[in-house]
Scaffold this active site. Structure first.
Site, PDB file in Angstrom:
ATOM      1  N   ASP A   1       0.822  -1.207   0.000  1.00  0.00           N
ATOM      2  CA  ASP A   1       0.000   0.000   0.000  1.00  0.00           C
ATOM      3  C   ASP A   1       0.859   1.262   0.000  1.00  0.00           C
ATOM      4  O   ASP A   1       1.906   1.321   0.639  1.00  0.00           O
ATOM      5  CB  ASP A   1      -0.900   0.006   1.236  1.00  0.00           C
ATOM      6  CG  ASP A   1      -1.709   1.285   1.347  1.00  0.00           C
ATOM      7  OD1 ASP A   1      -2.618   1.471   0.522  1.00  0.00           O
ATOM      8  OD2 ASP A   1      -1.407   2.099   2.243  1.00  0.00           O
TER       9      ASP A   1
ATOM     10  N   GLU B   1       1.172  -0.298  -5.151  1.00  0.00           N
ATOM     11  CA  GLU B   1       0.188   0.762  -5.344  1.00  0.00           C
ATOM     12  C   GLU B   1       0.939   2.077  -5.522  1.00  0.00           C
ATOM     13  O   GLU B   1       1.266   2.764  -4.557  1.00  0.00           O
ATOM     14  CB  GLU B   1      -0.768   0.856  -4.149  1.00  0.00           C
ATOM     15  CG  GLU B   1      -1.930   1.811  -4.424  1.00  0.00           C
ATOM     16  CD  GLU B   1      -2.480   2.513  -3.185  1.00  0.00           C
ATOM     17  OE1 GLU B   1      -3.595   3.048  -3.268  1.00  0.00           O
ATOM     18  OE2 GLU B   1      -1.789   2.545  -2.159  1.00  0.00           O
TER      19      GLU B   1
END
Length: 789
Positions: free
Chosen positions: A331, A386
């Site tokens: 993330d 990401e």
């Protein structure tokens, strides 16, 4: 030694200095760890040294607290008194030996709650949750979290039954939050998810599940992105053993399990987390402004501090080794890649935006080490970054000079769809711009394409379905009360199908969907908070809506299921062949080849076209295998001819050697394949692992019952014996539905279906595998003498 990334993209030579900085830094750390720690893999086993570990005669507890003057372990076992001191081992390490009692039971029993107390050199006292705790529970009297001694007796430990599935060549990810996985307004458990949601994911055709909010986070509403205990699974959703059950159940269904890994930052909550672990602001994190993320109000790791590096790399290995995860979505790595964290920056593709003083080389080195570790200990692992910036070389192997990720999230795609729906009328959509956005990715750097994710579903934003239909989703979805046509709902249903299939067809080398969006989930996500009265009403998934035969949500879901089944059969996502033939903004037509499939989209809001001629590369008749206008998808059944009749190959147009003429109704899509690929019917083999699951060494005595349609319902035919080669053959069938029974008549159900029946939607070879699911393709050990369909 030259790096392959410079061969693939020679223009990177202009910024090779900074690339070499991170590559040489990575190599330095690899060598240092080899000399001083036994290598990268050994170094990443910090959980065998820190936290609680069984040794002869008891347990050791060890913590890294470099600013501590004295340290105590306190908990239920000693009535929370400072009676169990730790000894200073040097280098910031503190340790205590906890001998077993005379009866052989541990001094600190299983499920015992505890904390570590420390006095710092300035005389201040602090109470912390152990950084390496395997579980943390909330004290509902104080609302603070305590560490938990989690060492269940042997008979209570979960034992994995199923092997890891093979790495999917056509990765299709179902993004999910376990706690939201119930129809009821509550926090769903790992066991709930394993029982209720995993079979649905498999039935819908996805081969991977990406689990959000797995690591413990004190604040439920943070969606799991403010982690407080990095080695502990979120306790609201159950126990560590129940999480292992979930992972194992997924593996039995042929689903790989990815974890949403948050190493870009840590929660700034020092009472429950590792921020200010030793009383300073620079223990695991940077001190001062450098250690604070202004937009997230969180703490930034000091990645190349020796013990921080050990902590993070060990965390990666822990989730793979202890829980069986098959990979990670990293993330927020844009925040890691740049000192600015990407705040206030736009990225247009110029290399000056990626390389320069803003590049955070320490973080780059960490990401290379993490990916190296993951793919070394688990070669089949999948890592997804990401990154919104589009950092070059992110998805090239570490040995090539890249960061080592397998995929990057194509974050520009959902942004494009939202912008179109917010700012443009349908007749103003530019087909060339849409195609460019879907295909604009770096050479040899795979991406995960998606039309929407959890980001678009959070309160304050809107999903695609909401942008398309808005409030009418609440009033116009009933077939019973609103049987007639609705311009809003009809438009929304049509475009929802087209958008999702276009992204799956053209957008990348993998695909992602957020839970519930496949059927146009009508509600936003709003976690319990004071402003909504701590309600779970909008923090759940209304699976019941898609299962209600009187609601149009069933059409969205049916299309997504068949769309994924079609891709699973023809596997265009993994194909290197991609050619866009038409992107006509006046006609609103997009046509392209991907793998063995030919896609034709007509986005025009009102114009339909007869005998629309489009160039193709194949000199073969084509047949339609999927179209969005089918009745089962809420369409008008205008394209049935193409399913029963092949389109002949004509002379070349559009710069292609051949062509087809087709009828293109407005707001529809058709998928065609070569007619030769649809010959031979359906053939299904019983896999050895499936037979073993039922205690059988062969298919002898196993029977199957084909299901056929009679008067609008499926009825079973007489049972037949499975072939001597363990196969079921429906020679003239385009599809097949059947049930299996064992030698004693016992049911051998499909674990992914609601009724236990297996369903093959297209001609071809299939294998029943694992706990009971249908996989595309014949078994790898199929004798060469047997002809393939």
């Amino acid at each position: 030694m030259a790096l392959r990334i410079f061969e693939i993209d020679p223009t990177l030579q202009g910024v090779q200095g900074q690339i070499w900085d991170r590559v040489n830094g990575y190599r330095y750390w690899k060598e240092e760890l080899k000399k001083n720690e036994g290598g990268l893999e050994k170094f990443a086993e910090g959980y065998k040294t820190f936290g609680f570990n069984r040794v002869e005669g008891g347990f050791t507890y060890r913590e890294w607290l470099p600013n501590a003057k004295q340290v105590f372990l306190a908990g239920e076992f000693n009535e929370w008194h400072n009676s169990t001191p730790l000894e200073n081992e040097g280098f910031g390490r503190w340790c205590v030996f906890l001998p077993d009692k005379e009866d052989g039971t541990p001094m600190v029993p299983h499920r015992c709650q505890l904390k570590v107390r420390l006095e710092t050199h300035d005389g201040q006292w602090h109470e912390r949750v152990p950084a390496w705790t395997k579980l943390a529970w909330q004290d509902h009297n104080t609302n603070l979290f305590n560490g938990v001694m989690w060492e269940p007796p042997t008979e209570e430990k979960y034992s994995f039954r199923h092997p890891r599935p093979a790495k999917p060549e056509n990765l299709k990810i179902y993004e999910a939050h376990v706690g939201m996985g119930s129809c009821d307004p509550k926090v769903a458990t790992y066991a709930d998810f394993a029982r209720d949601v995993l079979p649905r994911i498999k039935r819908m055709g996805y081969n991977a599940v990406q689990l959000m909010a797995i690591a413990e986070h004190a604040h439920y509403g943070c969606f799991g992105y403010h982690v407080t205990s990095f080695f502990a699974p979120a306790s609201r959703q159950g126990t560590p053993e129940e999480l292992k059950l979930l992972v194992d159940t997924a593996h039995g269904l042929g689903i790989v399990v990815l974890m949403d890994l948050v190493h870009a930052h840590a929660s700034s909550n020092s009472l429950d987390g590792i921020s200010q672990m030793d009383g300073t602001d620079h223990c695991y994190t940077h001190g001062g402004p450098k250690g604070h993320h202004a937009e997230w109000d969180s703490s930034i790791f000091n990645y190349l501090k020796h013990e921080v590096l050990r902590f993070l790399l060990s965390n990666v290995k822990w989730w793979i080794e202890e829980y069986g995860f098959d990979g990670f979505r990293f993330d927020g790595i844009t925040s890691m890649l740049y000192h600015s964290h990407g705040i206030g920056k736009g990225y247009t593709g110029g290399y000056h935006e990626y390389f320069g003083p803003d590049a955070d080389i320490d973080s780059h080195i960490y990401l290379m080490l993490a990916n190296d570790l993951i793919h070394t200990i688990l070669p089949s692992a999948i890592t997804v970054g990401e990154d919104v910036s589009g950092m070059p070389t992110l998805c090239r192997p570490v040995e090539d000079g890249g960061f080592g990720f397998d995929y990057r999230l194509a974050m520009a795609i959902p942004d494009m769809w939202i912008k179109l729906l917010k700012e443009s009328t349908d007749d103003a959509w530019d087909m060339g711009h849409i195609v460019h956005t879907l295909t604009n990715r770096r050479y040899m750097e795979p991406v995960v394409a998606y039309a929407e994710s959890h980001d678009q579903a959070i309160v304050g934003d809107k999903t695609l379905a909401f942008w398309l239909m808005d409030a009418e989703m609440y009033t116009g979805m009933s077939i019973f009360t609103s049987p007639g046509p609705s311009m809003c709902i009809d438009r929304g249903l049509a475009l929802h199908k087209l958008i999702r299939l276009l992204v799956l067809g053209l957008g990348g080398e993998a695909y992602l969907n957020f839970m519930g969006n496949e059927f146009g989930h009508p509600e936003w996500i709003d976690f319990p908070r004071p402003e909504n009265g701590w309600s779970h009403h909008h923090c759940r998934r209304r699976w019941d809506l898609a299962e209600d035969d009187l609601l149009r949500y069933k059409f969205f879901q049916a299309f997504d299921e068949l769309m994924q089944a079609c891709e699973n059969r023809f596997k265009w996502v993994s194909s290197g062949h991609q050619y866009v033939t038409v992107k006509n903004s006046m006609d609103k037509v997009i046509a392209f080849e991907r793998g063995d499939a030919f896609f034709v989209f007509n986005f025009h809001p009102c114009n339909s076209y007869s005998d629309y001629q489009i160039g193709i590369s194949w000199n073969e008749p084509l047949r339609c295998v999927l179209d969005s206008d089918e009745g089962r998808f809420g369409g008008q059944c205008r394209l049935e001819y193409g399913h029963a009749n092949a389109f002949p190959a004509l002379h070349g147009v559009d710069g292609r050697p051949h062509s087809v003429k087709m009828y293109l109704p407005s707001r529809t899509v058709q998928v065609l394949v070569k007619d030769s690929l649809l010959k031979g019917g359906v053939r299904v083999f019983l896999g050895a692992d499936f037979l073993q699951e039922h205690g059988l060494s062969s298919a002898e005595g196993v029977t199957y019952q084909l299901m056929v349609w009679k008067e609008a319902e499926q009825v079973p035919l007489e049972p037949q014996n499975v072939g001597a080669d363990g196969s079921i053959v429906v020679a003239d069938g385009f599809d097949a539905t059947f049930k299996l029974a064992g030698p004693a008549g016992e049911e051998m159900p499909c674990m992914a279906s609601k009724d236990g029946a297996f369903r093959a939607y297209f001609p071809g070879d299939y294998t029943i595998s694992g706990a009971g699911y249908l996989a595309n393709g014949a078994p790898a050990d199929l004798p060469a003498t047997l002809p393939l369909g």
